[in-house]
Design a protein around this motif. Structure first.
Motif, PDB file in Angstrom:
ATOM      1  N   GLY A  26       0.799  -1.214   0.000  1.00  0.00           N
ATOM      2  CA  GLY A  26       0.000   0.000   0.000  1.00  0.00           C
ATOM      3  C   GLY A  26       0.835   1.269   0.000  1.00  0.00           C
ATOM      4  O   GLY A  26       0.509   2.242  -0.678  1.00  0.00           O
ATOM      5  N   TYR A  27       1.939   1.272   0.757  1.00  0.00           N
ATOM      6  CA  TYR A  27       2.761   2.475   0.830  1.00  0.00           C
ATOM      7  C   TYR A  27       3.448   2.764  -0.507  1.00  0.00           C
ATOM      8  O   TYR A  27       3.517   3.913  -0.933  1.00  0.00           O
ATOM      9  CB  TYR A  27       3.805   2.367   1.941  1.00  0.00           C
ATOM     10  CG  TYR A  27       4.677   3.588   2.011  1.00  0.00           C
ATOM     11  CD1 TYR A  27       4.173   4.781   2.522  1.00  0.00           C
ATOM     12  CD2 TYR A  27       5.969   3.570   1.514  1.00  0.00           C
ATOM     13  CE1 TYR A  27       4.949   5.928   2.561  1.00  0.00           C
ATOM     14  CE2 TYR A  27       6.761   4.708   1.544  1.00  0.00           C
ATOM     15  CZ  TYR A  27       6.247   5.887   2.074  1.00  0.00           C
ATOM     16  OH  TYR A  27       7.016   7.022   2.087  1.00  0.00           O
ATOM     17  N   LYS A  28       3.951   1.733  -1.174  1.00  0.00           N
ATOM     18  CA  LYS A  28       4.622   1.937  -2.463  1.00  0.00           C
ATOM     19  C   LYS A  28       3.635   2.483  -3.495  1.00  0.00           C
ATOM     20  O   LYS A  28       3.998   3.339  -4.316  1.00  0.00           O
ATOM     21  CB  LYS A  28       5.242   0.636  -2.958  1.00  0.00           C
ATOM     22  CG  LYS A  28       6.440   0.193  -2.139  1.00  0.00           C
ATOM     23  CD  LYS A  28       6.971  -1.124  -2.619  1.00  0.00           C
ATOM     24  CE  LYS A  28       8.104  -1.607  -1.728  1.00  0.00           C
ATOM     25  NZ  LYS A  28       8.560  -2.946  -2.094  1.00  0.00           N
ATOM     26  N   ILE A  29       2.407   1.998  -3.455  1.00  0.00           N
ATOM     27  CA  ILE A  29       1.391   2.495  -4.380  1.00  0.00           C
ATOM     28  C   ILE A  29       1.056   3.948  -4.053  1.00  0.00           C
ATOM     29  O   ILE A  29       0.969   4.795  -4.945  1.00  0.00           O
ATOM     30  CB  ILE A  29       0.133   1.609  -4.338  1.00  0.00           C
ATOM     31  CG1 ILE A  29       0.463   0.228  -4.897  1.00  0.00           C
ATOM     32  CG2 ILE A  29      -1.024   2.244  -5.100  1.00  0.00           C
ATOM     33  CD1 ILE A  29      -0.617  -0.796  -4.696  1.00  0.00           C
ATOM     34  N   TRP A  30       0.890   4.260  -2.763  1.00  0.00           N
ATOM     35  CA  TRP A  30       0.600   5.632  -2.349  1.00  0.00           C
ATOM     36  C   TRP A  30       1.711   6.573  -2.793  1.00  0.00           C
ATOM     37  O   TRP A  30       1.446   7.649  -3.318  1.00  0.00           O
ATOM     38  CB  TRP A  30       0.422   5.683  -0.829  1.00  0.00           C
ATOM     39  CG  TRP A  30       0.102   7.036  -0.303  1.00  0.00           C
ATOM     40  CD1 TRP A  30      -1.144   7.588  -0.180  1.00  0.00           C
ATOM     41  CD2 TRP A  30       1.029   8.020   0.154  1.00  0.00           C
ATOM     42  NE1 TRP A  30      -1.033   8.858   0.334  1.00  0.00           N
ATOM     43  CE2 TRP A  30       0.290   9.155   0.557  1.00  0.00           C
ATOM     44  CE3 TRP A  30       2.410   8.065   0.274  1.00  0.00           C
ATOM     45  CZ2 TRP A  30       0.883  10.298   1.057  1.00  0.00           C
ATOM     46  CZ3 TRP A  30       3.009   9.203   0.774  1.00  0.00           C
ATOM     47  CH2 TRP A  30       2.243  10.307   1.161  1.00  0.00           C
ATOM     48  N   GLU A  31       2.959   6.149  -2.600  1.00  0.00           N
ATOM     49  CA  GLU A  31       4.103   6.973  -2.983  1.00  0.00           C
ATOM     50  C   GLU A  31       4.144   7.188  -4.495  1.00  0.00           C
ATOM     51  O   GLU A  31       4.441   8.290  -4.978  1.00  0.00           O
ATOM     52  CB  GLU A  31       5.401   6.322  -2.497  1.00  0.00           C
ATOM     53  CG  GLU A  31       6.637   7.129  -2.723  1.00  0.00           C
ATOM     54  CD  GLU A  31       6.668   8.435  -1.936  1.00  0.00           C
ATOM     55  OE1 GLU A  31       7.211   9.422  -2.471  1.00  0.00           O
ATOM     56  OE2 GLU A  31       6.149   8.482  -0.818  1.00  0.00           O
ATOM     57  N   ALA A  80      -4.033  10.677 -12.092  1.00  0.00           N
ATOM     58  CA  ALA A  80      -2.670  10.331 -11.671  1.00  0.00           C
ATOM     59  C   ALA A  80      -2.448   8.824 -11.707  1.00  0.00           C
ATOM     60  O   ALA A  80      -1.381   8.357 -12.135  1.00  0.00           O
ATOM     61  CB  ALA A  80      -2.400  10.869 -10.271  1.00  0.00           C
ATOM     62  N   VAL A  81      -3.447   8.058 -11.287  1.00  0.00           N
ATOM     63  CA  VAL A  81      -3.327   6.592 -11.335  1.00  0.00           C
ATOM     64  C   VAL A  81      -3.235   6.136 -12.780  1.00  0.00           C
ATOM     65  O   VAL A  81      -2.415   5.281 -13.134  1.00  0.00           O
ATOM     66  CB  VAL A  81      -4.514   5.921 -10.607  1.00  0.00           C
ATOM     67  CG1 VAL A  81      -4.596   4.443 -10.929  1.00  0.00           C
ATOM     68  CG2 VAL A  81      -4.404   6.128  -9.105  1.00  0.00           C
ATOM     69  N   THR A  82      -4.052   6.703 -13.637  1.00  0.00           N
ATOM     70  CA  THR A  82      -4.054   6.323 -15.045  1.00  0.00           C
ATOM     71  C   THR A  82      -2.730   6.661 -15.723  1.00  0.00           C
ATOM     72  O   THR A  82      -2.272   5.930 -16.600  1.00  0.00           O
ATOM     73  CB  THR A  82      -5.211   7.028 -15.776  1.00  0.00           C
ATOM     74  OG1 THR A  82      -6.428   6.706 -15.111  1.00  0.00           O
ATOM     75  CG2 THR A  82      -5.305   6.577 -17.215  1.00  0.00           C
ATOM     76  N   LEU A  83      -2.089   7.745 -15.307  1.00  0.00           N
ATOM     77  CA  LEU A  83      -0.835   8.174 -15.921  1.00  0.00           C
ATOM     78  C   LEU A  83       0.397   7.480 -15.335  1.00  0.00           C
ATOM     79  O   LEU A  83       1.508   7.726 -15.813  1.00  0.00           O
ATOM     80  CB  LEU A  83      -0.689   9.694 -15.789  1.00  0.00           C
ATOM     81  CG  LEU A  83      -1.709  10.503 -16.596  1.00  0.00           C
ATOM     82  CD1 LEU A  83      -1.642  11.968 -16.194  1.00  0.00           C
ATOM     83  CD2 LEU A  83      -1.479  10.329 -18.078  1.00  0.00           C
ATOM     84  N   LEU A  84       0.215   6.629 -14.340  1.00  0.00           N
ATOM     85  CA  LEU A  84       1.352   5.878 -13.787  1.00  0.00           C
ATOM     86  C   LEU A  84       1.919   4.936 -14.840  1.00  0.00           C
ATOM     87  O   LEU A  84       1.167   4.300 -15.581  1.00  0.00           O
ATOM     88  CB  LEU A  84       0.904   5.026 -12.599  1.00  0.00           C
ATOM     89  CG  LEU A  84       0.946   5.635 -11.231  1.00  0.00           C
ATOM     90  CD1 LEU A  84       0.339   4.676 -10.219  1.00  0.00           C
ATOM     91  CD2 LEU A  84       2.343   5.968 -10.833  1.00  0.00           C
ATOM     92  N   THR A  85       3.218   4.839 -14.903  1.00  0.00           N
ATOM     93  CA  THR A  85       3.844   3.885 -15.818  1.00  0.00           C
ATOM     94  C   THR A  85       4.714   2.880 -15.082  1.00  0.00           C
ATOM     95  O   THR A  85       4.865   1.758 -15.537  1.00  0.00           O
ATOM     96  CB  THR A  85       4.701   4.605 -16.866  1.00  0.00           C
ATOM     97  OG1 THR A  85       5.669   5.408 -16.202  1.00  0.00           O
ATOM     98  CG2 THR A  85       3.845   5.460 -17.781  1.00  0.00           C
ATOM     99  N   ALA A  86       5.298   3.295 -13.950  1.00  0.00           N
ATOM    100  CA  ALA A  86       6.197   2.404 -13.225  1.00  0.00           C
ATOM    101  C   ALA A  86       6.103   2.679 -11.733  1.00  0.00           C
ATOM    102  O   ALA A  86       5.846   3.811 -11.309  1.00  0.00           O
ATOM    103  CB  ALA A  86       7.637   2.595 -13.687  1.00  0.00           C
ATOM    104  N   ILE A  87       6.310   1.628 -10.960  1.00  0.00           N
ATOM    105  CA  ILE A  87       6.391   1.733  -9.506  1.00  0.00           C
ATOM    106  C   ILE A  87       7.706   1.104  -9.093  1.00  0.00           C
ATOM    107  O   ILE A  87       7.926  -0.087  -9.324  1.00  0.00           O
ATOM    108  CB  ILE A  87       5.209   1.037  -8.814  1.00  0.00           C
ATOM    109  CG1 ILE A  87       3.892   1.664  -9.263  1.00  0.00           C
ATOM    110  CG2 ILE A  87       5.355   1.113  -7.297  1.00  0.00           C
ATOM    111  CD1 ILE A  87       2.660   0.955  -8.748  1.00  0.00           C
ATOM    112  N   GLU A  88       8.582   1.920  -8.547  1.00  0.00           N
ATOM    113  CA  GLU A  88       9.925   1.512  -8.133  1.00  0.00           C
ATOM    114  C   GLU A  88      10.674   0.791  -9.252  1.00  0.00           C
ATOM    115  O   GLU A  88      11.268  -0.267  -9.050  1.00  0.00           O
ATOM    116  CB  GLU A  88       9.864   0.651  -6.876  1.00  0.00           C
ATOM    117  CG  GLU A  88       9.492   1.429  -5.650  1.00  0.00           C
ATOM    118  CD  GLU A  88       9.782   0.688  -4.373  1.00  0.00           C
ATOM    119  OE1 GLU A  88      10.085  -0.518  -4.423  1.00  0.00           O
ATOM    120  OE2 GLU A  88       9.697   1.325  -3.321  1.00  0.00           O
TER     121      GLU A  88
END
Length: 151
Positions: A26-31, A80-88
């Motif tokens: 959850g924290y990584k997604i929030w960040e 913002a969620v839709t425009l996400l491309t990468a997480i870490e």
């Protein structure tokens, strides 16, 4: 008395590589959402949703996530969620499955979506629907976890 009104986003994060995917929480997604808001909508965008955004649930098995955000600016979070491309560093395709004004409807959509994803897993493994596997226990526990969420 005024009630704090929310919107609930049910989001599926689909990893694009089969290799070493980052173990999300959850924290990584929030960040990641915070960074996406700052990059795409600036400080004003983050200021409008920063205090209200919260990741309430994440399932690493089916990669679904429930995000709560204030109703007035939920479109900023959605964008913002839709425009996400990468997480870490790991590339994901975010898929907003459901948007609702109540947690109950989001819970029902999440449980239904979990069943669909597990059915896809079973279809890929070519097992019959009557076959008992570890996914049965997962569906029961995830349904209880999702139903236990409160506003």
């Amino acid at each position: 008395m005024v009630r704090f009104k929310n919107r609930w986003l049910l989001v599926e994060f689909i990893p694009t590589s089969n290799g070493s995917a980052t173990q999300l929480d959850g924290y990584k997604i929030w960040e990641a959402v915070r960074q996406s808001v700052l990059n795409n909508f600036g400080d004003v965008g983050w200021g409008s949703i920063g205090l209200s955004i919260n990741v309430k649930y994440y399932s690493p098995t089916t990669n679904i996530c429930i995000i709560r955000v204030a109703r007035d600016h939920h479109r900023i979070a959605w964008g913002a969620v839709t425009l996400l491309t990468a997480i870490e560093g790991t590339r994901y395709i975010p898929n907003v499955v459901h948007v609702s004004g109540t947690i109950k409807q989001t819970q029902l959509a999440a449980i239904s979506h979990n069943r669909e994803v597990i059915a896809r897993f079973r279809a890929q493994a070519k097992t019959s629907s009557a076959y008992k596997d570890s996914y049965e226990e997962y569906l029961k526990t995830s349904a209880m976890e999702i139903e236990a969420l409160h506003d």
